[in-house]
Design a protein around this motif. Structure first.
Motif, PDB file in Angstrom:
ATOM      1  N   ALA A  84       0.820  -1.216   0.000  1.00 22.45           N
ATOM      2  CA  ALA A  84       0.000   0.000   0.000  1.00 22.45           C
ATOM      3  C   ALA A  84       0.850   1.260   0.000  1.00 22.45           C
ATOM      4  CB  ALA A  84      -0.935  -0.011   1.206  1.00 22.45           C
ATOM      5  N   GLN A  85       2.098   1.156   0.450  1.00 24.33           N
ATOM      6  CA  GLN A  85       2.981   2.323   0.464  1.00 24.33           C
ATOM      7  C   GLN A  85       3.303   2.809  -0.951  1.00 24.33           C
ATOM      8  OE1 GLN A  85       6.460   1.603   2.940  1.00 24.33           O
ATOM      9  NE2 GLN A  85       5.290   0.290   4.305  1.00 24.33           N
ATOM     10  N   ASP A  86       3.199   1.911  -1.929  1.00 23.11           N
ATOM     11  CA  ASP A  86       3.492   2.278  -3.316  1.00 23.11           C
ATOM     12  C   ASP A  86       2.248   2.702  -4.078  1.00 23.11           C
ATOM     13  OD1 ASP A  86       6.204   1.809  -3.170  1.00 23.11           O
ATOM     14  OD2 ASP A  86       6.008  -0.303  -3.677  1.00 23.11           O
ATOM     15  N   ASP A  87       1.095   2.617  -3.435  1.00 18.98           N
ATOM     16  CA  ASP A  87      -0.157   2.864  -4.149  1.00 18.98           C
ATOM     17  C   ASP A  87      -0.257   4.327  -4.566  1.00 18.98           C
ATOM     18  OD1 ASP A  87      -2.543   2.046  -5.252  1.00 18.98           O
ATOM     19  OD2 ASP A  87      -3.712   2.541  -3.466  1.00 18.98           O
ATOM     20  N   THR A  88      -0.464   4.557  -5.851  1.00 21.41           N
ATOM     21  CA  THR A  88      -0.648   5.900  -6.389  1.00 21.41           C
ATOM     22  C   THR A  88      -1.944   5.938  -7.180  1.00 21.41           C
ATOM     23  OG1 THR A  88       0.657   5.299  -8.341  1.00 21.41           O
ATOM     24  CG2 THR A  88       1.823   6.371  -6.526  1.00 21.41           C
ATOM     25  N   PRO A  89      -2.563   7.118  -7.289  1.00 19.47           N
ATOM     26  CA  PRO A  89      -3.824   7.199  -8.035  1.00 19.47           C
ATOM     27  C   PRO A  89      -3.660   6.701  -9.463  1.00 19.47           C
ATOM     28  CG  PRO A  89      -3.418   9.221  -6.806  1.00 19.47           C
ATOM     29  CD  PRO A  89      -2.171   8.415  -6.720  1.00 19.47           C
ATOM     30  N   SER A  90      -4.635   5.942  -9.924  1.00 19.77           N
ATOM     31  CA  SER A  90      -4.600   5.398 -11.276  1.00 19.77           C
ATOM     32  C   SER A  90      -5.101   6.440 -12.277  1.00 19.77           C
ATOM     33  CB  SER A  90      -5.485   4.150 -11.350  1.00 19.77           C
ATOM     34  OG  SER A  90      -5.522   3.638 -12.652  1.00 19.77           O
ATOM     35  N   LYS A  91      -4.372   6.596 -13.362  1.00 22.22           N
ATOM     36  CA  LYS A  91      -4.784   7.538 -14.397  1.00 22.22           C
ATOM     37  C   LYS A  91      -5.873   6.925 -15.280  1.00 22.22           C
ATOM     38  CE  LYS A  91      -0.357   9.950 -14.838  1.00 22.22           C
ATOM     39  NZ  LYS A  91       0.715  10.374 -15.777  1.00 22.22           N
ATOM     40  N   LEU A  92      -6.755   7.788 -15.763  1.00 21.75           N
ATOM     41  CA  LEU A  92      -7.715   7.344 -16.766  1.00 21.75           C
ATOM     42  C   LEU A  92      -7.074   7.515 -18.140  1.00 21.75           C
ATOM     43  CD1 LEU A  92      -9.618   7.887 -14.262  1.00 21.75           C
ATOM     44  CD2 LEU A  92     -11.425   8.227 -15.964  1.00 21.75           C
ATOM     45  N   ARG A  93      -7.040   6.428 -18.905  1.00 22.20           N
ATOM     46  CA  ARG A  93      -6.376   6.428 -20.201  1.00 22.20           C
ATOM     47  C   ARG A  93      -7.396   6.130 -21.297  1.00 22.20           C
ATOM     48  NH1 ARG A  93      -0.986   6.194 -18.451  1.00 22.20           N
ATOM     49  NH2 ARG A  93      -0.719   5.162 -16.429  1.00 22.20           N
ATOM     50  N   PRO A  94      -7.175   6.648 -22.508  1.00 28.29           N
ATOM     51  CA  PRO A  94      -8.150   6.448 -23.588  1.00 28.29           C
ATOM     52  C   PRO A  94      -8.215   5.004 -24.061  1.00 28.29           C
ATOM     53  CG  PRO A  94      -6.198   7.594 -24.399  1.00 28.29           C
ATOM     54  CD  PRO A  94      -6.063   7.531 -22.917  1.00 28.29           C
ATOM     55  N   VAL A  95      -9.429   4.540 -24.292  1.00 30.01           N
ATOM     56  CA  VAL A  95      -9.663   3.225 -24.893  1.00 30.01           C
ATOM     57  C   VAL A  95      -9.743   3.431 -26.401  1.00 30.01           C
ATOM     58  CG1 VAL A  95     -11.241   1.281 -25.070  1.00 30.01           C
ATOM     59  CG2 VAL A  95     -10.865   2.390 -22.853  1.00 30.01           C
ATOM     60  N   THR A  96      -8.813   2.849 -27.134  1.00 33.38           N
ATOM     61  CA  THR A  96      -8.722   3.088 -28.571  1.00 33.38           C
ATOM     62  C   THR A  96      -9.507   2.044 -29.368  1.00 33.38           C
ATOM     63  OG1 THR A  96      -6.719   1.753 -28.791  1.00 33.38           O
ATOM     64  CG2 THR A  96      -6.441   4.073 -28.231  1.00 33.38           C
ATOM     65  N   ASP A  97      -9.745   2.361 -30.638  1.00 32.96           N
ATOM     66  CA  ASP A  97     -10.457   1.418 -31.511  1.00 32.96           C
ATOM     67  C   ASP A  97      -9.713   0.097 -31.628  1.00 32.96           C
ATOM     68  OD1 ASP A  97     -12.347   3.352 -31.934  1.00 32.96           O
ATOM     69  OD2 ASP A  97     -11.549   4.000 -33.879  1.00 32.96           O
ATOM     70  N   ALA A  98      -8.360   0.153 -31.515  1.00 35.29           N
ATOM     71  CA  ALA A  98      -7.560  -1.066 -31.638  1.00 35.29           C
ATOM     72  C   ALA A  98      -7.896  -2.074 -30.545  1.00 35.29           C
ATOM     73  CB  ALA A  98      -6.074  -0.727 -31.584  1.00 35.29           C
TER      74      ALA A  98
END
Length: 383
Positions: A84-98
């Motif tokens: 848990a000491q390494d836990d950082t907020p997760s970024k929202l990343r784009p879902v691509t057509d691929a």
């Protein structure tokens, strides 16, 4: 390999400040109980959030989270707490057509040209604890360009709103496995001293998880590995002027996930690389020497260290770390052409030790990397 339906442990609603919390059910489903028991009591799970930009671009955030029920062994609870000491907020990343179709997976010949595979060939630990690149290619050097720009639109500059219908991960299938030797501990012995490292009885390591986002891979959290290895491995009384990492064989899985979004109208595929159990390959070593880290020892590092981190070991005696967590190695392993980091929990079975010789013309000095040696140093070095 069989495709499995996935178990949902719960649903959480994000608060206005972006925080969220989910509690495990009082009684875990049978398949989750079995997985936790095989992993020393720790549960590895994945959380995700979905949204859309004003332009309609689907965005997804993922975080691999760990939990240990109150009934789990103390070692499992400690591993989860250290992760848990390494836990950082997760970024929202784009879902691509691929991601709307299954992608062809490269073979080992192709992944040998990746940045991670090239770094693995170096005999020295050139990465240390520095952060890994945000994106990695599994077949070539580090990717160029901005993955947040989709069809000419910069999605990271846009507001993201809740997505009606959301996404549900419905199926998961292991499509490939590899056994890779992973750095789990290191020892240091400079002048007139010997280094010993021990890694016994069970895994006690947190290893990062890579997720394929579009055509590249990102690190999205980590998993706790706590399974029994029924073995003792490491090195004993190496030195003087010796400092190397020690690696153990861990099986890594490449997993294909199937997602249903927009009320089941759209299907997306995502891939992840995740560590599992200690597994010696047929005819393989039970453990191996890792990269050379002698550059951390000696007068240069000692005189740059805070005085509070310094200590010394009496002639003919020893000192060892057997509590708290090691440093996090950014270049712990390359699996499927992607670099992952790891850290280990010190305890009675996982130690770093130095034994001082009997010479009297100088003192056997050591110092902690992150703290005084009686605190939480992560690792100690030798002068």
């Amino acid at each position: 390999m069989e495709e499995k339906e996935l178990t949902t442990l719960g649903t959480a609603v994000t608060a206005a400040d972006g925080t969220w919390k989910i509690s495990l059910p009082a009684t875990l489903p049978n398949d989750v109980q079995e997985a936790a028991a095989a992993n020393g009591g720790a549960v590895n799970a994945v959380a995700h959030v979905d949204g859309r930009t004003d332009s309609g671009q689907l965005m997804r955030g993922t975080d691999f989270v760990m939990a240990a029920p109150a009934s789990a062994p103390a070692t499992a609870r400690t591993l989860v707490a250290s992760a848990a000491q390494d836990d950082t907020p997760s970024k929202l990343r784009p879902v691509t057509d691929a991601m709307g179709q299954e992608s062809e997976q490269p073979n080992e010949v192709q992944t040998a040209y990746s940045w991670a595979s090239e770094d693995e060939l170096s005999s020295r630990d050139t990465l240390g604890e520095q952060a890994l690149p945000e994106y990695q290619s599994d077949t070539s050097s580090l990717p160029q360009g901005d993955p947040y720009i989709v069809k000419g639109v910069d999605t990271k500059a846009m507001d993201i709103r809740p997505m009606d219908g959301g996404c549900d991960k419905t199926k998961s299938k292991v499509i490939d496995t590899q056994i890779r030797y992973t750095a789990v501990v290191e020892g240091h012995a400079a002048w007139d001293s010997k280094a010993t490292v021990e890694y016994d009885s069970k895994l006690a390591t947190n290893v990062e998880v890579a997720v394929k986002t579009g055509s590249n891979w990102t690190i999205e959290g980590s998993v706790t590995l706590g399974s029994s290895i029924s073995a003792s491995t490491g090195y004993t009384n190496k030195g003087p002027h010796f400092a190397k990492q020690w690696k153990v064989p861990i099986e890594y899985k490449k997993i294909r996930e199937t997602w249903k979004c927009n009320y089941g109208k759209d299907t997306y595929y995502r891939y992840r690389i995740q560590g599992g159990k200690y597994k010696v390959p047929d005819g393989g070593a039970v453990g191996k020497y890792g990269k050379d880290v002698r550059n951390k020892d000696g007068s240069g590092g000692y005189y740059k260290s805070p005085q509070s981190h310094r200590a010394w070991v009496a002639r003919g005696s020893n000192f060892q770390l057997g509590k708290n967590r090691s440093v996090k190695w950014a270049g712990a392993v390359s699996a499927f052409g992607v670099k992952l980091g790891s850290s280990t929990q010190y305890d009675s079975d996982h130690k770093q030790r130095i034994t001082a010789g009997n010479k009297s013309n100088a003192r056997h000095d050591i110092w902690g990397k992150n703290d005084k040696v009686s605190g939480k140093p992560g690792v100690f070095y030798s002068f």
